[in-house]
Write a protein that holds these residues in place. Structure first.
Motif, PDB file in Angstrom:
ATOM      1  N   ILE A  86     -48.252  -9.793   0.412  1.00  0.00           N
ATOM      2  CA  ILE A  86     -47.407 -10.477   0.918  1.00  0.00           C
ATOM      3  C   ILE A  86     -47.696 -11.983   1.008  1.00  0.00           C
ATOM      4  N   HIS A  87     -48.823 -12.408   1.525  1.00  0.00           N
ATOM      5  CA  HIS A  87     -49.246 -13.910   1.405  1.00  0.00           C
ATOM      6  C   HIS A  87     -49.310 -14.380   0.225  1.00  0.00           C
ATOM      7  N   GLU A  88     -49.591 -13.780  -0.842  1.00  0.00           N
ATOM      8  CA  GLU A  88     -49.564 -14.225  -2.109  1.00  0.00           C
ATOM      9  C   GLU A  88     -48.370 -14.394  -3.022  1.00  0.00           C
ATOM     10  N   LEU A  89     -47.567 -13.517  -2.704  1.00  0.00           N
ATOM     11  CA  LEU A  89     -46.143 -13.398  -3.141  1.00  0.00           C
ATOM     12  C   LEU A  89     -45.212 -14.635  -2.389  1.00  0.00           C
ATOM     13  N   LEU A  90     -45.482 -14.642  -0.996  1.00  0.00           N
ATOM     14  CA  LEU A  90     -45.024 -15.816  -0.280  1.00  0.00           C
ATOM     15  C   LEU A  90     -45.251 -17.118  -0.896  1.00  0.00           C
ATOM     16  N   HIS A  91     -46.591 -17.219  -1.337  1.00  0.00           N
ATOM     17  CA  HIS A  91     -47.056 -18.572  -1.335  1.00  0.00           C
ATOM     18  C   HIS A  91     -46.246 -18.966  -2.886  1.00  0.00           C
ATOM     19  N   VAL A  92     -46.351 -18.118  -3.861  1.00  0.00           N
ATOM     20  CA  VAL A  92     -45.377 -18.104  -5.075  1.00  0.00           C
ATOM     21  C   VAL A  92     -44.098 -18.593  -4.953  1.00  0.00           C
ATOM     22  N   ALA A  93     -43.372 -17.624  -4.061  1.00  0.00           N
ATOM     23  CA  ALA A  93     -41.959 -17.950  -3.757  1.00  0.00           C
ATOM     24  C   ALA A  93     -41.793 -19.366  -3.132  1.00  0.00           C
ATOM     25  N   SER A  94     -42.586 -19.844  -2.059  1.00  0.00           N
ATOM     26  CA  SER A  94     -42.324 -20.959  -1.568  1.00  0.00           C
ATOM     27  C   SER A  94     -42.823 -22.253  -2.218  1.00  0.00           C
ATOM     28  N   ARG A  95     -43.668 -22.117  -3.341  1.00  0.00           N
ATOM     29  CA  ARG A  95     -43.928 -23.248  -4.333  1.00  0.00           C
ATOM     30  C   ARG A  95     -42.731 -23.355  -5.232  1.00  0.00           C
ATOM     31  N   ARG A  96     -41.944 -22.300  -5.736  1.00  0.00           N
ATOM     32  CA  ARG A  96     -40.931 -22.335  -6.797  1.00  0.00           C
ATOM     33  C   ARG A  96     -39.656 -22.601  -5.784  1.00  0.00           C
TER      34      ARG A  96
END
Length: 125
Positions: A86-96
């Motif tokens: 969750i944390h990792e994908l949330l970070h990727v989504a928020s950067r994009r």
């Protein structure tokens, strides 16, 4: 619009689905499936939780928990690896999509995914 997300080098995958008209006050729904299925559980044809949420203007991050779907096997317990995903994908989504970083989060868990959501909620607050 639907975008496949992945965490480089970690083997964690998910799908970010953005509605045509975003509800400015609505949360980002993060969907976690149970045992024996993958993130597609939330996008069943004719009964899609994601379609219903997007129809209300809510963006959705649908995660394939480690060991399921497009994600690599878990490197730790299902709880720890699921919360980390969750944390990792949330970070990727928020950067994009930077606007997602400022939204409230609604964790949506089915069966075992609900238990993972509870563990992740402790570290997201």
């Amino acid at each position: 619009a639907s975008t496949t997300l992945a965490v480089e080098g970690r083997g964690v995958a998910g799908t970010l689905v953005l509605p045509d008209q975003m509800n400015p006050r609505g949360p980002l729904a993060i969907c976690l499936h149970g045992i024996g299925c993958d993130g597609r559980y939330f996008q069943l044809k004719g009964n899609s939780w994601v379609d219903a949420a997007c129809g209300r203007g809510l963006p959705c991050l649908v995660i394939d928990r480690p060991g399921y779907g497009r994600s690599a096997p878990a490197r730790s317990s299902p709880f720890e690896s699921g919360a980390a995903a969750i944390h990792e994908l949330l970070h990727v989504a928020s950067r994009r999509y930077p606007a997602l970083a400022y939204r409230a989060i609604a964790l949506v868990g089915h069966s075992f995914g609900g238990a993972v959501a509870l563990m992740a909620a402790q570290s997201l607050s």
